[in-house]
Design a protein around this motif. Structure first.
Motif, PDB file in Angstrom:
ATOM      1  N   ASP A  35       3.108 -10.881  10.699  1.00 55.70           N
ATOM      2  CA  ASP A  35       4.135 -10.376   9.783  1.00 55.70           C
ATOM      3  C   ASP A  35       3.932  -8.891   9.503  1.00 55.70           C
ATOM      4  O   ASP A  35       4.886  -8.175   9.173  1.00 55.70           O
ATOM      5  N   LEU A  36       2.675  -8.448   9.580  1.00 54.89           N
ATOM      6  CA  LEU A  36       2.338  -7.042   9.376  1.00 54.89           C
ATOM      7  C   LEU A  36       1.712  -6.526  10.680  1.00 54.89           C
ATOM      8  O   LEU A  36       0.490  -6.547  10.844  1.00 54.89           O
ATOM      9  N   PRO A  37       2.511  -6.076  11.619  1.00 54.97           N
ATOM     10  CA  PRO A  37       1.976  -5.634  12.908  1.00 54.97           C
ATOM     11  C   PRO A  37       1.220  -4.318  12.786  1.00 54.97           C
ATOM     12  O   PRO A  37       1.435  -3.557  11.827  1.00 54.97           O
ATOM     13  N   PRO A  38       0.326  -4.029  13.729  1.00 54.41           N
ATOM     14  CA  PRO A  38      -0.421  -2.768  13.695  1.00 54.41           C
ATOM     15  C   PRO A  38       0.505  -1.564  13.604  1.00 54.41           C
ATOM     16  O   PRO A  38       1.534  -1.491  14.282  1.00 54.41           O
ATOM     17  N   GLY A  39       0.151  -0.626  12.716  1.00 54.12           N
ATOM     18  CA  GLY A  39       0.919   0.600  12.552  1.00 54.12           C
ATOM     19  C   GLY A  39       2.013   0.525  11.513  1.00 54.12           C
ATOM     20  O   GLY A  39       2.582   1.567  11.134  1.00 54.12           O
ATOM     21  N   SER A  40       2.355  -0.686  11.030  1.00 49.95           N
ATOM     22  CA  SER A  40       3.428  -0.784  10.040  1.00 49.95           C
ATOM     23  C   SER A  40       2.960  -0.242   8.694  1.00 49.95           C
ATOM     24  O   SER A  40       1.796  -0.380   8.325  1.00 49.95           O
ATOM     25  N   ARG A  41       3.882   0.389   7.986  1.00 51.19           N
ATOM     26  CA  ARG A  41       3.545   0.990   6.698  1.00 51.19           C
ATOM     27  C   ARG A  41       3.784   0.001   5.584  1.00 51.19           C
ATOM     28  O   ARG A  41       4.810  -0.693   5.555  1.00 51.19           O
ATOM     29  N   LEU A  42       2.858  -0.048   4.651  1.00 52.81           N
ATOM     30  CA  LEU A  42       2.969  -0.946   3.500  1.00 52.81           C
ATOM     31  C   LEU A  42       3.707  -0.256   2.355  1.00 52.81           C
ATOM     32  O   LEU A  42       3.753   0.982   2.301  1.00 52.81           O
ATOM     33  N   PRO A  43       4.242  -1.031   1.426  1.00 57.40           N
ATOM     34  CA  PRO A  43       4.859  -0.419   0.243  1.00 57.40           C
ATOM     35  C   PRO A  43       3.841   0.422  -0.523  1.00 57.40           C
ATOM     36  O   PRO A  43       2.630   0.180  -0.454  1.00 57.40           O
ATOM     37  N   THR A  44       4.312   1.401  -1.248  1.00 51.92           N
ATOM     38  CA  THR A  44       3.410   2.183  -2.080  1.00 51.92           C
ATOM     39  C   THR A  44       2.803   1.290  -3.170  1.00 51.92           C
ATOM     40  O   THR A  44       3.324   0.208  -3.463  1.00 51.92           O
ATOM     41  N   VAL A  45       1.717   1.744  -3.747  1.00 53.38           N
ATOM     42  CA  VAL A  45       1.047   0.971  -4.790  1.00 53.38           C
ATOM     43  C   VAL A  45       1.999   0.659  -5.935  1.00 53.38           C
ATOM     44  O   VAL A  45       2.111  -0.492  -6.382  1.00 53.38           O
ATOM     45  N   ARG A  46       2.702   1.659  -6.417  1.00 52.20           N
ATOM     46  CA  ARG A  46       3.598   1.451  -7.563  1.00 52.20           C
ATOM     47  C   ARG A  46       4.784   0.551  -7.195  1.00 52.20           C
ATOM     48  O   ARG A  46       5.221  -0.280  -7.983  1.00 52.20           O
ATOM     49  N   ASP A  47       5.315   0.725  -5.980  1.00 53.26           N
ATOM     50  CA  ASP A  47       6.465  -0.083  -5.564  1.00 53.26           C
ATOM     51  C   ASP A  47       6.082  -1.552  -5.460  1.00 53.26           C
ATOM     52  O   ASP A  47       6.781  -2.436  -5.976  1.00 53.26           O
ATOM     53  N   LEU A  48       4.953  -1.842  -4.808  1.00 55.05           N
ATOM     54  CA  LEU A  48       4.541  -3.242  -4.660  1.00 55.05           C
ATOM     55  C   LEU A  48       4.142  -3.838  -6.008  1.00 55.05           C
ATOM     56  O   LEU A  48       4.410  -5.015  -6.278  1.00 55.05           O
TER      57      LEU A  48
END
Length: 470
Positions: A33-46
């Protein structure tokens, strides 16, 4: 294409939210679901999406980064590591092969102590048979508030080696469905108000947090040192937050193995008196008798001593004992009756026969001998490491050497087929976890298999990864 829409479901996981988020990150990478290189939500957004604090998300991201799952790029965000692949549930993250090629004996679980069978199954079978032969009309009636007296009279022997003054009697005992249920009964009996406060060691058995939550209580952590809970810290917490109950483990602090000396015990009791606290003395690991006075002996007017047979004879019987404060046995049993109408008659019949036959104490000693041998193996194999342990105790506390993080070590150990507990699982709220793990003794697996599992951990300790993220 940057992926900023990921939102895991944390509702199914118990314990601290940041650990639930770490598990979700691992699962997301493993499943793809989280492939290599994908960007995660920012700390505040998540944090906003999950209705948690930014600190919770930041802490989870930090642990996942230490494990090599994530990479943080200044000014750009947090990404799934480009070295991450779709990991199977036990695929090693460690590049150096450490397991034996012909070692195919499955996972060894060292998260909780596992009892050896030294005759318990046969003794329980015999006790059940005898109970069935005497089955009568009493099985058609509720157990009742006083109808378990025959069992309380039998199990008083369990405390024969303890230092209790004045001596306890069957009237002081409350029979429960194990130690966890015993803690719940004490909290139900003692807490009052809409948002009561309970105080607990800053590293503590997770079940206490769950019990407090069930009883709508706020848990306040209290600092520890090498003798357990610090009296001055308890006093300061009471002055700041108030409090109605304090839970301590004076004989074998879980997870650090610390033991309180006589002066420390007296000081904790004095603080409890000063602030009118009830004391839960958690003795569920039933450490070998030290000769030191229990808190129930030092402060008999306010101490609830909780123990069980789970770590010594049988966890499956779900049998625990609470020694109530002087004059409070009836109140404790009334609370138990309101909760579950007393223990089932088959359980009290079986336990009574175990004690009256002498099997209970015999099995306790026999199991202790096997676990002592396992402890000797563990301590000998970890020579040179910083460990906390006590003779006869069924777990050790390992402070990790330079190069290892607790969360990373636990995950790599799992990939090597050995399960253990990171210090993160014992901290309260947003406290700082030491860089340590707890390793329990597995008495239920063959000794050779236990030795191989310990050997894997020892080799990991001697070969920390050289490419930890910084």
């Amino acid at each position: 294409m940057p992926d900023t829409s990921w939102k895991p479901d944390l509702s199914q996981n118990a314990g601290p939210k940041y650990l639930s988020l770490v598990r979700a990150l691992r699962e997301g990478v493993r499943r793809g679901d989280l492939p290599p290189g994908s960007r995660l939500p920012t700390v505040r957004d998540l944090a906003w999406r999950l209705s948690v604090t930014p600190g919770t998300v930041a802490r989870a991201y930090q642990i996942a980064t230490q494990e090599g799952l994530l990479e943080a790029a200044v000014g750009r965000g947090t990404f799934v590591s480009t070295q991450s692949r779709r990991l199977g549930p036990t695929e090693p993250l460690y590049r150096q092969p450490l397991t034996d090629c012909d070692d195919d004996d499955g996972v060894v679980d060292l998260r909780s102590p596992q009892l050896p069978d030294v005759g318990q199954t046969e003794a329980l079978k015999q006790a059940m048979t005898e109970a069935a032969e005497n089955l009568g009309r009493q099985y058609l009636e509720y157990p009742g508030l006083r109808r378990d007296l025959f069992c309380r009279e039998a199990v008083i022997e369990w405390f024969s080696g303890y230092t209790f003054e004045p001596m306890i009697t069957p009237d002081d005992l409350v029979l429960t469905h194990g130690g966890q249920n015993g803690i719940n009964i004490v909290l139900q009996c003692c807490l009052r108000g809409d948002r009561p406060v309970v105080l607990c060691e800053e590293l503590a058995y997770p079940g206490f947090r769950h019990a407090a939550r069930l009883n709508r209580a706020e848990v306040v952590p209290v600092a520890l040192d090498d003798e357990g809970m610090v009296p001055a810290a308890l006093d300061a917490a009471c002055r700041r937050y108030g409090g109605q109950v304090v839970c301590v483990t004076p004989d074998a602090q879980n997870p650090t193995t610390a033991r309180m000396g006589a002066e420390r015990r007296a000081a904790i009791a004095e603080v409890a008196r000063r602030h009118d606290l009830q004391i839960i003395e958690d003795d569920c690991y039933t450490a070998p008798v030290s000769g030191l006075a229990s808190l129930r002996a030092i402060a008999p007017e306010r101490t609830w001593h909780v123990t069980s047979l789970s770590k010594t004879i049988s966890a499956g019987m779900r049998f625990g004992i609470v020694v109530a404060p002087e004059g409070m046995g009836e109140a404790g049993r009334l609370t138990a009756q309101h909760s579950y109408f007393g223990l089932p008659r088959p359980v009290t019949d079986i336990i009574t026969r175990l004690f009256r036959s002498g099997d209970a104490m015999r099995l306790r000693c026999a199991a202790q001998e096997v676990m002592t041998r396992r402890l000797e193996i563990l301590v000998d194999r970890f020579k040179g490491q910083e460990i906390g342990w006590q003779p006869g105790l069924s777990f050790i506390w390992l402070r990790l050497p330079l190069g290892w993080r607790a969360s990373t070590f636990a995950r790599v150990a799992e990939a090597e087929g050995v399960l253990l507990r990171s210090a993160d699982e014992y901290i309260l709220q947003d406290g700082a976890a030491p860089n340590a793990v707890r390793i329990a003794l597995a008495g239920g697996v063959p000794e050779e298999r236990f030795q191989r599992a310990i050997g894997r951990l020892a080799r990991l300790l001697e070969n920390p990864p050289g490419d930890l993220p910084i």
